[in-house]
Scaffold this active site. Sequence first.
Site, PDB file in Angstrom:
ATOM      1  N   THR A 162      -7.098  -6.142  18.365  1.00  0.00           N
ATOM      2  CA  THR A 162      -8.191  -5.186  18.558  1.00  0.00           C
ATOM      3  C   THR A 162      -9.469  -5.619  17.828  1.00  0.00           C
ATOM      4  OG1 THR A 162      -8.869  -2.962  17.890  1.00  0.00           O
ATOM      5  CG2 THR A 162      -7.110  -3.915  16.635  1.00  0.00           C
ATOM      6  N   ASP A 163     -10.609  -5.138  18.313  1.00  0.00           N
ATOM      7  CA  ASP A 163     -11.880  -5.395  17.609  1.00  0.00           C
ATOM      8  C   ASP A 163     -11.969  -4.591  16.310  1.00  0.00           C
ATOM      9  OD1 ASP A 163     -12.224  -2.844  18.699  1.00  0.00           O
ATOM     10  OD2 ASP A 163     -14.169  -3.254  19.601  1.00  0.00           O
ATOM     11  N   GLU A 164     -11.065  -3.609  16.139  1.00  0.00           N
ATOM     12  CA  GLU A 164     -11.161  -2.747  14.946  1.00  0.00           C
ATOM     13  C   GLU A 164     -10.885  -3.515  13.657  1.00  0.00           C
ATOM     14  OE1 GLU A 164      -9.565   1.189  15.310  1.00  0.00           O
ATOM     15  OE2 GLU A 164      -9.690   1.131  17.494  1.00  0.00           O
ATOM     16  N   TYR A 173      -4.282   1.712  10.821  1.00  0.00           N
ATOM     17  CA  TYR A 173      -4.019   1.007  12.091  1.00  0.00           C
ATOM     18  C   TYR A 173      -4.664  -0.375  12.076  1.00  0.00           C
ATOM     19  CZ  TYR A 173      -4.914  -0.495  16.905  1.00  0.00           C
ATOM     20  OH  TYR A 173      -5.023  -1.256  18.052  1.00  0.00           O
ATOM     21  N   LYS A 180      -3.011  -4.187  12.082  1.00  0.00           N
ATOM     22  CA  LYS A 180      -3.291  -5.192  13.116  1.00  0.00           C
ATOM     23  C   LYS A 180      -3.890  -6.445  12.472  1.00  0.00           C
ATOM     24  CE  LYS A 180      -2.876  -4.962  17.018  1.00  0.00           C
ATOM     25  NZ  LYS A 180      -1.727  -5.229  17.941  1.00  0.00           N
TER      26      LYS A 180
HETATM   27  N1  LIG Z   1      -5.744   0.810  23.665  1.00  0.00           N
HETATM   28  C1  LIG Z   1      -6.774   0.091  23.282  1.00  0.00           C
HETATM   29  O1  LIG Z   1      -7.933   0.500  23.466  1.00  0.00           O
HETATM   30  C2  LIG Z   1      -6.567  -1.254  22.639  1.00  0.00           C
HETATM   31  C3  LIG Z   1      -7.678  -2.067  22.424  1.00  0.00           C
HETATM   32  C4  LIG Z   1      -7.487  -3.344  21.872  1.00  0.00           C
HETATM   33  C5  LIG Z   1      -6.218  -3.763  21.547  1.00  0.00           C
HETATM   34  N2  LIG Z   1      -5.147  -2.944  21.738  1.00  0.00           N
HETATM   35  C6  LIG Z   1      -3.815  -3.458  21.393  1.00  0.00           C
HETATM   36  O2  LIG Z   1      -3.120  -3.623  22.616  1.00  0.00           O
HETATM   37  C7  LIG Z   1      -1.728  -3.384  22.424  1.00  0.00           C
HETATM   38  C8  LIG Z   1      -1.258  -2.324  23.404  1.00  0.00           C
HETATM   39  O3  LIG Z   1      -2.008  -1.132  23.189  1.00  0.00           O
HETATM   40  P1  LIG Z   1      -1.737   0.178  24.061  1.00  0.00           P
HETATM   41  O4  LIG Z   1      -2.948   0.995  24.009  1.00  0.00           O
HETATM   42  O5  LIG Z   1      -1.155  -0.205  25.354  1.00  0.00           O
HETATM   43  O6  LIG Z   1      -0.604   0.882  23.172  1.00  0.00           O
HETATM   44  P2  LIG Z   1       0.430   2.028  23.568  1.00  0.00           P
HETATM   45  O7  LIG Z   1       0.595   2.830  22.328  1.00  0.00           O
HETATM   46  O8  LIG Z   1       0.040   2.701  24.834  1.00  0.00           O
HETATM   47  O9  LIG Z   1       1.782   1.229  23.868  1.00  0.00           O
HETATM   48  C9  LIG Z   1       2.522   0.605  22.869  1.00  0.00           C
HETATM   49  C10 LIG Z   1       3.867   0.250  23.459  1.00  0.00           C
HETATM   50  O10 LIG Z   1       4.622  -0.445  22.438  1.00  0.00           O
HETATM   51  C11 LIG Z   1       5.927   0.118  22.396  1.00  0.00           C
HETATM   52  N3  LIG Z   1       6.442  -0.056  21.034  1.00  0.00           N
HETATM   53  C12 LIG Z   1       5.985   0.551  19.905  1.00  0.00           C
HETATM   54  N4  LIG Z   1       6.725   0.168  18.845  1.00  0.00           N
HETATM   55  C13 LIG Z   1       7.628  -0.727  19.312  1.00  0.00           C
HETATM   56  C14 LIG Z   1       8.664  -1.485  18.698  1.00  0.00           C
HETATM   57  N5  LIG Z   1       8.893  -1.408  17.381  1.00  0.00           N
HETATM   58  N6  LIG Z   1       9.409  -2.308  19.468  1.00  0.00           N
HETATM   59  C15 LIG Z   1       9.184  -2.387  20.802  1.00  0.00           C
HETATM   60  N7  LIG Z   1       8.229  -1.673  21.445  1.00  0.00           N
HETATM   61  C16 LIG Z   1       7.460  -0.858  20.700  1.00  0.00           C
HETATM   62  C17 LIG Z   1       5.764   1.572  22.794  1.00  0.00           C
HETATM   63  O11 LIG Z   1       6.979   2.140  23.262  1.00  0.00           O
HETATM   64  C18 LIG Z   1       4.706   1.464  23.876  1.00  0.00           C
HETATM   65  O12 LIG Z   1       5.286   1.234  25.141  1.00  0.00           O
HETATM   66  C19 LIG Z   1      -1.574  -2.961  20.963  1.00  0.00           C
HETATM   67  O13 LIG Z   1      -1.149  -4.075  20.238  1.00  0.00           O
HETATM   68  C20 LIG Z   1      -2.976  -2.535  20.552  1.00  0.00           C
HETATM   69  O14 LIG Z   1      -3.168  -2.763  19.179  1.00  0.00           O
HETATM   70  C21 LIG Z   1      -5.302  -1.698  22.279  1.00  0.00           C
END
Ligand SMILES: NC(=O)c1ccc[n+]([C@@H]2O[C@H](COP(=O)([O-])OP(=O)(O)OC[C@H]3O[C@@H](n4cnc5c(N)ncnc54)[C@H](O)[C@@H]3O)[C@@H](O)[C@H]2O)c1
Length: 357
Positions: A134-136, A160, A164
Amino acid sequence: MSRRLLITGGAGFIGSNFVHHWCQNYPQDRVVVLDALTYAGNRNNLATLEDKENFRFVQGDICERPLVDELLAEVNIDIIAHFAAESHVDRSILGPSAFVQTNVIGTLNLLEAFRSHWKNNSYPDDYRFLHVSTDEVYGSLEPQDPGFSETTPYAPNSPYSASKAGSDHLVRAYFHTYSLPTIITNCSNNYGPYQFPEKLIPLMCINTLMGKQLPVYGDGKNVRDWLYVGDHCTALDAVLNRGIAGETYNIGGNNEVENISLVKMLCELMDELATDLPVRPSSELITYVKDRLGHDRRYAINSTKIQNQLGWSPSVTVEQGLRLTVAWYLSHQDWWQPLLSPEYQAYYSQVYTQSAS
Ligand SMILES: NC(=O)c1ccc[n+]([C@@H]2O[C@H](COP(=O)([O-])OP(=O)(O)OC[C@H]3O[C@@H](n4cnc5c(N)ncnc54)[C@H](O)[C@@H]3O)[C@@H](O)[C@H]2O)c1
């Protein structure tokens, strides 16, 4: 040539969009999804893939080393696309431990498993560990600061983003120390289909439909860069197919918007697209609430590197993407209604009732 991918967190928001993208574009590749199905994971997101020969879903935790070892060996995985994480800042403020466990320890576990899998075999050049971040991790910007680039120093401000950042550092170290072919991507705020109701955009759509207050933190002037999830998937596709091991790529939408402007845009779309709203105009539901602790003021991404080196750029404007997203939440009430469980309601009142001013 067919590849074998382990996609962690593939039942979550971005992960499931990416799984669909990959299976549609590379049907010859074998895809194994490993997901613990936490509150944020939803196996229904992948329902249309379940009967495909090249697809397999495994419910399990990335922290379980024997399970990860077994999957890597059994399928002879050559690409890990790592999405699994605890991903919601507000929940990290309420309870940071789960974030360290999954985001830091879980990532370390995957790296170790992949490293020992790699040592025992010889792999093709496209062997990769893609770490989706993430950019955070870069912290907060002042209004006139340039956007985050790949060389911006890390300064995470929430549990969070700190977790990350910790995982990013481990991934980087595994490239430098063990030559494990890792790539890190740091992306801005995503939105689109299959996003859990707790996140800003679905939350506003759902509350509007229910005639509930639309809680906006602080003065509403926090700025985020918004990227449609489909564009994130094409960026990750470019990174996996053409990215260089050991590199970091920043991914952004060139769409900086203040939270309050975003919420007003959503209200206008809801007024236009929803037939049956309890309150109209829905902007009357906007309510300012006490700010989130440590709330970062502004994020912005400089994505020149991925644009120049990999030829990727976002294709969806925020106006187009919000319209698609609002239409999706309106036509998929059967998807999100069951997610408004008693546990979710308890979480919601903990965050917003306590913070309401
Ligand atoms: N949502 C955003 O805006 C955003 C932006 C940049 C980066 N990200 C990164 O992208 C990735 C996905 O984000 P998202 O928004 O889809 O998240 P989300 O919370 O919607 O999904 C996370 C998934 O990971 C699974 N999970 C959690 N803990 C787990 C574990 N211990 N073992 C196996 N599975 C596990 C959950 O069941 C879920 O399906 C993350 O790494 C997040 O940091 C998200």
